[in-house]
Design a protein around this motif. Structure first.
Motif, mmCIF file in Angstrom:
data_model
loop_
_atom_site.group_PDB
_atom_site.id
_atom_site.type_symbol
_atom_site.label_atom_id
_atom_site.label_comp_id
_atom_site.label_asym_id
_atom_site.label_seq_id
_atom_site.Cartn_x
_atom_site.Cartn_y
_atom_site.Cartn_z
ATOM 1 N N SER A 196 12.927 -5.936 10.365
ATOM 2 C CA SER A 196 12.305 -4.681 9.943
ATOM 3 C C SER A 196 12.402 -4.496 8.432
ATOM 4 C CB SER A 196 12.967 -3.490 10.647
ATOM 5 O OG SER A 196 14.330 -3.397 10.286
ATOM 6 N N LEU A 197 11.547 -3.589 7.940
ATOM 7 C CA LEU A 197 11.540 -3.234 6.521
ATOM 8 C C LEU A 197 11.433 -1.723 6.412
ATOM 9 C CD1 LEU A 197 9.704 -4.872 3.582
ATOM 10 C CD2 LEU A 197 9.255 -2.456 4.053
ATOM 11 N N HIS A 198 12.253 -1.148 5.537
ATOM 12 C CA HIS A 198 12.298 0.309 5.370
ATOM 13 C C HIS A 198 12.138 0.635 3.886
ATOM 14 C CE1 HIS A 198 13.726 0.230 9.509
ATOM 15 N NE2 HIS A 198 14.491 -0.775 9.108
ATOM 16 N N LEU A 199 11.047 1.294 3.555
ATOM 17 C CA LEU A 199 10.696 1.602 2.172
ATOM 18 C C LEU A 199 10.838 3.091 1.910
ATOM 19 C CD1 LEU A 199 9.197 0.708 -0.562
ATOM 20 C CD2 LEU A 199 7.097 1.390 0.628
ATOM 21 N N SER A 200 11.568 3.432 0.852
ATOM 22 C CA SER A 200 11.686 4.838 0.454
ATOM 23 C C SER A 200 10.479 5.239 -0.387
ATOM 24 C CB SER A 200 12.970 5.044 -0.359
ATOM 25 O OG SER A 200 14.092 4.676 0.399
ATOM 26 N N ALA A 201 10.198 6.538 -0.428
ATOM 27 C CA ALA A 201 9.089 7.029 -1.244
ATOM 28 C C ALA A 201 9.395 6.774 -2.713
ATOM 29 C CB ALA A 201 8.875 8.516 -0.997
ATOM 30 N N SER A 202 8.401 6.303 -3.459
ATOM 31 C CA SER A 202 8.592 6.043 -4.891
ATOM 32 C C SER A 202 7.774 7.041 -5.700
ATOM 33 C CB SER A 202 8.162 4.618 -5.231
ATOM 34 O OG SER A 202 6.819 4.407 -4.845
ATOM 35 N N GLY A 258 10.779 0.105 -6.664
ATOM 36 C CA GLY A 258 10.904 0.665 -5.324
ATOM 37 C C GLY A 258 12.284 0.454 -4.728
ATOM 38 N N GLN A 259 12.541 1.121 -3.592
ATOM 39 C CA GLN A 259 13.790 0.965 -2.859
ATOM 40 C C GLN A 259 13.471 0.471 -1.458
ATOM 41 O OE1 GLN A 259 15.477 5.076 -3.662
ATOM 42 N NE2 GLN A 259 17.351 3.862 -3.801
ATOM 43 N N THR A 288 0.845 -1.204 0.000
ATOM 44 C CA THR A 288 0.000 0.000 0.000
ATOM 45 C C THR A 288 0.878 1.251 0.000
ATOM 46 O OG1 THR A 288 -1.730 -1.154 1.266
ATOM 47 C CG2 THR A 288 -1.849 1.241 1.189
ATOM 48 N N CYS A 289 1.873 1.271 0.868
ATOM 49 C CA CYS A 289 2.771 2.428 0.948
ATOM 50 C C CYS A 289 3.513 2.642 -0.370
ATOM 51 C CB CYS A 289 3.775 2.238 2.087
ATOM 52 S SG CYS A 289 3.062 2.406 3.735
ATOM 53 N N PHE A 290 4.014 1.550 -0.941
ATOM 54 C CA PHE A 290 4.722 1.655 -2.220
ATOM 55 C C PHE A 290 3.815 2.239 -3.298
ATOM 56 C CE2 PHE A 290 5.567 -0.494 -6.339
ATOM 57 C CZ PHE A 290 6.719 0.208 -6.673
ATOM 58 N N ALA A 291 2.576 1.736 -3.378
ATOM 59 C CA ALA A 291 1.638 2.195 -4.411
ATOM 60 C C ALA A 291 1.325 3.673 -4.288
ATOM 61 C CB ALA A 291 0.349 1.373 -4.332
ATOM 62 N N LEU A 292 1.287 4.172 -3.054
ATOM 63 C CA LEU A 292 0.891 5.558 -2.810
ATOM 64 C C LEU A 292 2.091 6.499 -2.684
ATOM 65 C CD1 LEU A 292 -2.027 4.908 -0.271
ATOM 66 C CD2 LEU A 292 -2.195 5.363 -2.732
ATOM 67 N N GLY A 293 3.304 5.954 -2.863
ATOM 68 C CA GLY A 293 4.494 6.798 -2.769
ATOM 69 C C GLY A 293 4.793 7.269 -1.363
#
Length: 410
Positions: free
Chosen positions: A343-349, A335-336, A299-304
């Protein structure tokens, strides 16, 4: 089977009925085997619950639970108290890689006769059922809650009940509380004070009753993700749900407020409505609800939206190493992601690659977590039939609300 999801737009308002919770169903199926006076309704139609049902009903001395991790843990405990019966409990290649030593040692401490038939600490297991008269055991509290629940589910059938001491910080408390609540519902007396859980033995026959399984909140998570990616005022109605749910994943209702999805409860249904947009970073500790981590990350990846998800140490021993799988597939999409062991850390795409083929790793949640991305771009889901583990009608239900897809039998 491969499913090609074309970029889709869902109906402004739609309704879905979701099968009973796998977590509740598997606990209640085991309790029903111990206490046949109960009846169950809305039992999960998932592969895992079907496997559990067959295993509890079979008279064979070889029980294969395939990929069903919950069944492996619960049945290890169950067969250990089936006096006079010897069973070999086995599973898929991946199941033979999933640790079970902590549970086996706890049962052995209570007097169980369990041996490993291939590799120490891993299934398959040879279990000789017997009466267990010891009643005290200690367990590290940060292990899979299924080990703890497995012990609690058989506890009332032990000659002296069970006193279980949990050492350290407790993981997945909602799942332990679910088990205790279900024991209470059938009339088994138990208490959870500090780090000690006590379950009394049942002396008299329990009062017969019908228990209705609540629908699965983990399955609802994919519709929360869909709502979050949809235009404002989109509504999705799901049944059957309780506001005072026993399921830890019911925290979805609070978490998805961050994505502008508001939940309202109406007549055993929930209404999800997309009301606002938000791109603020998200930080969550999911130690009490790790099964929804994949959905939230996608969800976070899809919404940047950048996110930091912690409390995920149990994801490495699931159907696959879910942290590695998430990193691999999100990065294929552009994505990055950085991961640690917990843990998982996702950057804004800013963009999503089109027509990426998503590997599912024999993991139902990988297939379902990535499917909502079809609201943003066309996507391919490999081994799509893996969803039957927990939600067999998933693809048909997505079509009902407007997803466009093509099935390729490989």
């Amino acid at each position: 089977m491969q499913i090609i999801l074309q970029k889709s737009k869902i109906a402004k308002q739609s309704s879905i009925e979701i099968t009973g919770s796998k977590s509740e169903s598997n606990r209640l199926l085991l309790l029903k085997a111990l206490y046949p006076e109960f009846k169950l309704e809305n039992v999960s139609i998932s592969d895992d619950s079907s496997v559990m049902t067959r295993a509890l009903e079979t008279s064979s001395n070889l029980v294969n639970i395939h990929h069903a991790g919950t069944a492996m843990r619960f049945l290890t405990a169950y067969f250990s108290i089936q006096e006079g019966r010897t069973v070999e409990l086995t599973g898929s290649k991946r199941m033979k890689e999933r640790p079970i030593q902590i549970l086996v040692e706890a049962l052995q401490e209570l007097g169980a006769d369990i041996t490993y038939t291939e590799n120490t600490g891993l299934p398959p297991l040879k279990i000789k059922g017997k009466k267990l008269d010891k009643y005290h055991v200690s367990l590290k509290a940060n292990v899979s809650s299924q080990y703890i629940s497995a012990l609690l589910l058989i506890a009332s059938k032990l000659e002296n009940g069970l006193e279980l001491t949990l050492e350290g910080e407790i993981t997945s408390v909602p799942y332990i509380n679910m088990t205790l609540a279900l024991l209470d519902e059938i009339g088994v007396k138990a208490s959870f004070v500090g780090n000690v859980i006590t379950v009394k033995p049942t002396i008299n026959k329990l009062e017969p009753k019908t228990l209705v399984v609540e629908s699965d909140w983990s399955s609802a998570s994919y519709y929360y993700s869909i709502a979050a990616m949809s235009p404002l005022d989109t509504e999705i109605i799901l049944s059957s749900y309780k506001e005072n749910s026993l399921q830890g994943d019911s925290v979805l209702a609070d978490i998805y407020k961050h994505f502008g999805v508001i939940t309202s409860f109406e007549d055993n249904k929930i209404r999800l409505k997309k009301e606002t947009f938000n791109t603020e970073a998200l930080a969550l500790n999911l130690k009490n609800a790790p099964d929804i981590a994949q959905t939230i990350a996608v969800t976070c990846f899809a919404l940047g939206i950048p996110c930091d998800l912690t409390g995920l140490h149990t994801l490495k021993i699931k159907e696959t190493d879910r942290l590695v799988a998430l990193k691999t597939e999100i990065e294929k999409l552009g994505g990055q992601v950085e991961i640690t062991n917990k843990s998982l850390h996702l950057s804004a795409s800013t963009s999503i690659n089109n027509m990426v083929s998503i590997s599912t790793y024999n993991d139902h949640r990988m297939a379902m977590a990535f499917a909502p991305l079809a609201l943003k771009t066309s996507i391919v889901i490999e081994d799509a039939e893996v969803v039957s583990k927990s939600y067999p009608t998933f693809w048909e239900d997505l079509e009902t609300i407007g997803f466009k897809m093509t099935r390729n039998e490989l």
